[in-house]
Design a protein around this motif. Structure first.
Motif, mmCIF file in Angstrom:
data_model
loop_
_atom_site.group_PDB
_atom_site.id
_atom_site.type_symbol
_atom_site.label_atom_id
_atom_site.label_comp_id
_atom_site.label_asym_id
_atom_site.label_seq_id
_atom_site.Cartn_x
_atom_site.Cartn_y
_atom_site.Cartn_z
ATOM 1 N N UNK A 1 0.844 -1.191 0.000
ATOM 2 C CA UNK A 1 0.000 0.000 0.000
ATOM 3 C C UNK A 1 0.881 1.242 0.000
ATOM 4 N N UNK A 2 0.392 2.384 -0.498
ATOM 5 C CA UNK A 2 -0.954 2.619 -1.028
ATOM 6 C C UNK A 2 -1.168 1.992 -2.417
ATOM 7 N N UNK A 3 -2.405 2.077 -2.880
ATOM 8 C CA UNK A 3 -2.794 1.522 -4.178
ATOM 9 C C UNK A 3 -1.944 2.141 -5.282
ATOM 10 N N UNK A 4 -1.255 1.283 -6.013
ATOM 11 C CA UNK A 4 -0.294 1.723 -7.026
ATOM 12 C C UNK A 4 -0.955 2.039 -8.356
ATOM 13 N N UNK A 5 -1.943 1.261 -8.729
ATOM 14 C CA UNK A 5 -2.674 1.412 -9.993
ATOM 15 C C UNK A 5 -1.738 1.282 -11.191
ATOM 16 N N UNK A 6 -1.534 2.369 -11.942
ATOM 17 C CA UNK A 6 -0.745 2.316 -13.183
ATOM 18 C C UNK A 6 0.671 2.814 -13.006
ATOM 19 N N UNK A 7 1.023 3.263 -11.806
ATOM 20 C CA UNK A 7 2.382 3.789 -11.605
ATOM 21 C C UNK A 7 3.407 2.678 -11.594
ATOM 22 N N UNK A 8 4.599 2.988 -12.080
ATOM 23 C CA UNK A 8 5.687 2.009 -12.105
ATOM 24 C C UNK A 8 6.212 1.761 -10.702
#
Length: 418
Positions: free
Chosen positions: A411-418
């Protein structure tokens, strides 16, 4: 009147014997109806559920000693019905309650099935199981979680999966633990599709979160058939939640994930309530931009060589995909239903009902991570349980609670980040 010769009498007796033999042979197939969305917005989930049930039938009808104590894996067919094979008649509910109801009626009155299983969407399970109740035919669901399904006073309805209250307790316990570890978790937002499933889960999760001391600042309902969720994502962005809980079917979950990337928004914690987030097509379609999404599950592939690992290999060989939690719960429900039919030693409805009520399966007999299967007076499995998994790379891994974890929570939510 012409006197019948002894030879004629013998011939008639032989024909009758042959006819009885044929009838007895025909009864060596036990027909069970399965109602799932094989077309419409949830067709991907329905197709996966169908494949899972077909695999369950393979496990029941053929000898699979490598699966150890898994229900009905050893031997062929149903031993208490002289090795009778299980046959499944699938029906497409088209994603609508009316179609689900009509298909239940057809399966009972025309196909003469001895029991029903389904129907993925809770709203459709509601109408289909009402028909089964009217006709006195057992109805099992392994996947529909709306709380009210077991609150209708039905005598022929049974459910193996965890329900809304179990799920809510898991989410709240997890969030409390994260808060205790120093994360800011004061403001929650719930986003839900507006059919029976989404509405009921949203209410129970919201009430449980509030009782647990969390502020649910907003609940954002939307149409399950929508093609545009920009306004909902903008509402979410304005609310600035510390955690967002999504209750969505597959196409909706994919749409929200793509829209959040397009609008450049992601919450610190994003929890998907199984369903669409568990569908294999979710990670396949948007996995790279959904890294770190948290999901609930009772399924774990397990160690190489274990029964669950081997079941997953069988499913992967059949479909090209790993078994997901929703399809796993479908499969577990079907196996529990077949086990009860076998234990009843009969296809008479009353005997099937009695056998289901007496079900007492242990963890080693199950493919899902439940503490067992045992039904209360309402037909709910009181031993159902769940854990949390997280998208890491191209798959989900178990991250909570600690004793069930196979990977570290990120965490936190990474989503689309590298």
């Amino acid at each position: 009147m012409m006197k019948r010769s002894p030879w004629a009498a013998l011939a008639v007796a032989s024909l009758l014997a042959a006819g009885l033999s044929g009838g007895a042979f025909a009864q060596q197939t036990v027909k069970i109806g399965a109602i799932y969305p094989l077309s419409g917005n949830a067709a991907s989930a329905g197709t996966s559920a169908k494949a899972a049930i077909e695999l369950a039938v393979d496990i029941i009808n053929n000898d699979h000693p490598e699966l150890g104590d898994i229900t009905l894996a050893k031997g062929t067919g149903l031993p208490n019905l002289k090795g009778a094979k299980v046959e499944v008649v699938f029906a497409d509910n088209q994603g609508t309650p009316a179609a689900g109801q009509n298909q239940a009626l057809r399966l009972i009155t025309e196909e003469k099935v001895v029991a029903l299983h389904g129907a993925y969407q809770s709203g459709i399970t509601t109408t289909a199981s009402a028909i089964a109740e009217r006709y006195g035919i057992p109805f099992m669901t392994g996947e529909s979680v709306a709380a009210n399904l077991t609150e209708r006073g039905f005598k022929w309805f049974f459910r193996t999966t965890p329900i809304a209250s179990d799920i809510a307790d898991v989410y709240v316990s997890f969030l409390k633990e994260m808060k205790a570890k120093g994360m800011k978790i004061d403001n929650l937002v719930i986003v839900n599709e507006n059919t029976e499933y989404g509405t009921s889960i949203a209410k129970v999760v919201g009430d449980t979160a509030k009782a647990g001391g969390f502020n649910v600042s907003m609940v954002i309902p939307y149409s399950a058939n929508t093609t545009d969720v920009q306004s909902q994502v903008l509402q979410l962005k304005d609310a600035k939640p510390d955690a967002a809980i999504f209750i969505s079917y597959t196409s909706d979950a994919i749409l929200f994930t793509k829209t959040m990337q397009a609008l450049g928004y992601k919450p610190p914690i994003l929890i998907g309530d199984n369903s669409g987030f568990s569908d294999a097509s979710y990670l396949r379609t948007v996995g790279p931009i959904a890294q770190g999404v948290i999901n609930r599950s009772a399924w774990d592939i397990g160690k190489p060589g274990s029964p669950t690992f081997l079941i997953n290999e069988m499913y992967k060989k059949k479909t090209g995909n790993d078994l997901d939690d929703t399809s796993g719960r479908v499969m577990q429900g079907f196996l529990a239903l077949a086990e009860a039919v076998n234990r009843a030693g009969s296809t008479e409805p009353a005997k099937l009902q009695a056998a289901l009520k007496a079900t007492d399966l242990k963890p080693n007999q199950l493919m899902m991570g439940y503490k067992g299967i045992k039904f209360d007076a309402k037909g709910q499995n009181i031993l159902a349980s769940a854990m949390l998994i997280q998208a890491q790379g191209d798959q989900y891994v178990a991250v909570w609670p600690k004793e069930s974890a196979t990977a570290e929570l990120k965490l936190p939510y990474k989503a689309w980040e590298k």
